[in-house]
Scaffold this motif. Structure first.
Motif, PDB file in Angstrom:
ATOM      1  N   ILE A  10      78.085  71.546  42.268  1.00 33.17           N
ATOM      2  CA  ILE A  10      76.910  71.477  41.460  1.00 33.17           C
ATOM      3  C   ILE A  10      75.943  70.293  42.222  1.00 33.17           C
ATOM      4  O   ILE A  10      74.795  70.927  42.320  1.00 33.17           O
ATOM      5  CB  ILE A  10      77.256  71.208  40.134  1.00 33.17           C
ATOM      6  N   VAL A  11      76.520  69.270  42.800  1.00 32.65           N
ATOM      7  CA  VAL A  11      75.607  68.449  43.201  1.00 32.65           C
ATOM      8  C   VAL A  11      74.598  68.721  44.586  1.00 32.65           C
ATOM      9  O   VAL A  11      73.641  68.735  44.615  1.00 32.65           O
ATOM     10  CB  VAL A  11      76.296  67.059  43.543  1.00 32.65           C
ATOM     11  N   LEU A  17      68.203  72.562  45.978  1.00 29.92           N
ATOM     12  CA  LEU A  17      66.926  72.654  45.032  1.00 29.92           C
ATOM     13  C   LEU A  17      65.902  71.738  45.176  1.00 29.92           C
ATOM     14  O   LEU A  17      64.597  71.806  45.489  1.00 29.92           O
ATOM     15  CB  LEU A  17      67.450  72.872  43.782  1.00 29.92           C
ATOM     16  N   LEU A  18      66.297  70.329  45.234  1.00 30.81           N
ATOM     17  CA  LEU A  18      65.313  69.203  45.561  1.00 30.81           C
ATOM     18  C   LEU A  18      64.590  69.460  46.920  1.00 30.81           C
ATOM     19  O   LEU A  18      63.461  69.156  46.998  1.00 30.81           O
ATOM     20  CB  LEU A  18      66.053  67.837  45.657  1.00 30.81           C
ATOM     21  N   THR A  31      52.973  73.063  40.325  1.00 29.22           N
ATOM     22  CA  THR A  31      53.547  73.247  39.096  1.00 29.22           C
ATOM     23  C   THR A  31      55.039  73.785  39.746  1.00 29.22           C
ATOM     24  O   THR A  31      56.141  73.571  39.110  1.00 29.22           O
ATOM     25  CB  THR A  31      53.078  74.172  38.229  1.00 29.22           C
ATOM     26  N   ASP A  32      55.268  74.847  40.434  1.00 30.20           N
ATOM     27  CA  ASP A  32      56.511  75.361  40.962  1.00 30.20           C
ATOM     28  C   ASP A  32      57.171  74.464  41.441  1.00 30.20           C
ATOM     29  O   ASP A  32      58.539  74.413  41.255  1.00 30.20           O
ATOM     30  CB  ASP A  32      56.024  76.769  41.700  1.00 30.20           C
ATOM     31  N   SER A  33      56.688  73.591  42.507  1.00 28.66           N
ATOM     32  CA  SER A  33      57.679  72.600  43.090  1.00 28.66           C
ATOM     33  C   SER A  33      58.199  71.597  42.063  1.00 28.66           C
ATOM     34  O   SER A  33      59.352  71.145  42.372  1.00 28.66           O
ATOM     35  CB  SER A  33      56.846  71.992  44.231  1.00 28.66           C
ATOM     36  N   LEU A  34      57.140  71.183  41.146  1.00 32.52           N
ATOM     37  CA  LEU A  34      57.852  70.193  40.094  1.00 32.52           C
ATOM     38  C   LEU A  34      59.064  71.012  39.235  1.00 32.52           C
ATOM     39  O   LEU A  34      59.884  70.357  39.079  1.00 32.52           O
ATOM     40  CB  LEU A  34      56.856  69.834  39.175  1.00 32.52           C
ATOM     41  N   GLY A  40      66.754  70.727  40.193  1.00 33.43           N
ATOM     42  CA  GLY A  40      67.577  70.229  41.172  1.00 33.43           C
ATOM     43  C   GLY A  40      68.040  68.962  40.512  1.00 33.43           C
ATOM     44  O   GLY A  40      69.347  68.538  40.692  1.00 33.43           O
ATOM     45  N   PHE A  41      67.078  68.020  39.927  1.00 31.13           N
ATOM     46  CA  PHE A  41      67.786  66.780  39.649  1.00 31.13           C
ATOM     47  C   PHE A  41      68.708  66.879  38.165  1.00 31.13           C
ATOM     48  O   PHE A  41      69.639  66.184  38.364  1.00 31.13           O
ATOM     49  CB  PHE A  41      66.484  65.909  39.028  1.00 31.13           C
TER      50      PHE A  41
END
Length: 66
Positions: A10-11, A17-18, A31-34, A40-41
């Motif tokens: 999962i990490v 994703l990050l 917005t999409d990147s955030l 991811g976080f």
């Protein structure tokens, strides 16, 4: 009873994703990147919790974590 393999998987998804959110920032927009980086976080945090404390603790702490 900790679960390092599940937590590590999962990490890795969270870190992936990050990285996607950071690399494709110009194409995605702010917005999409955030949104992708935040997801991811959250996955990174949940995976770390699972890896350290295990599935039983995750089930008991599911409401505060999610």
């Amino acid at each position: 009873m900790f679960a390092p393999t599940i937590g590590a998987a999962i990490v890795l998804v969270g870190v992936g994703l990050l990285m996607v959110g950071k690399i494709f920032l110009p194409e995605l927009g702010n917005t999409d990147s955030l949104s992708i980086c935040t997801t991811g976080f959250v996955l990174w945090t949940i995976g770390g919790f699972l890896g350290i404390y295990g599935i039983r603790a995750f089930q008991r702490a599911m409401f505060p974590l999610l």
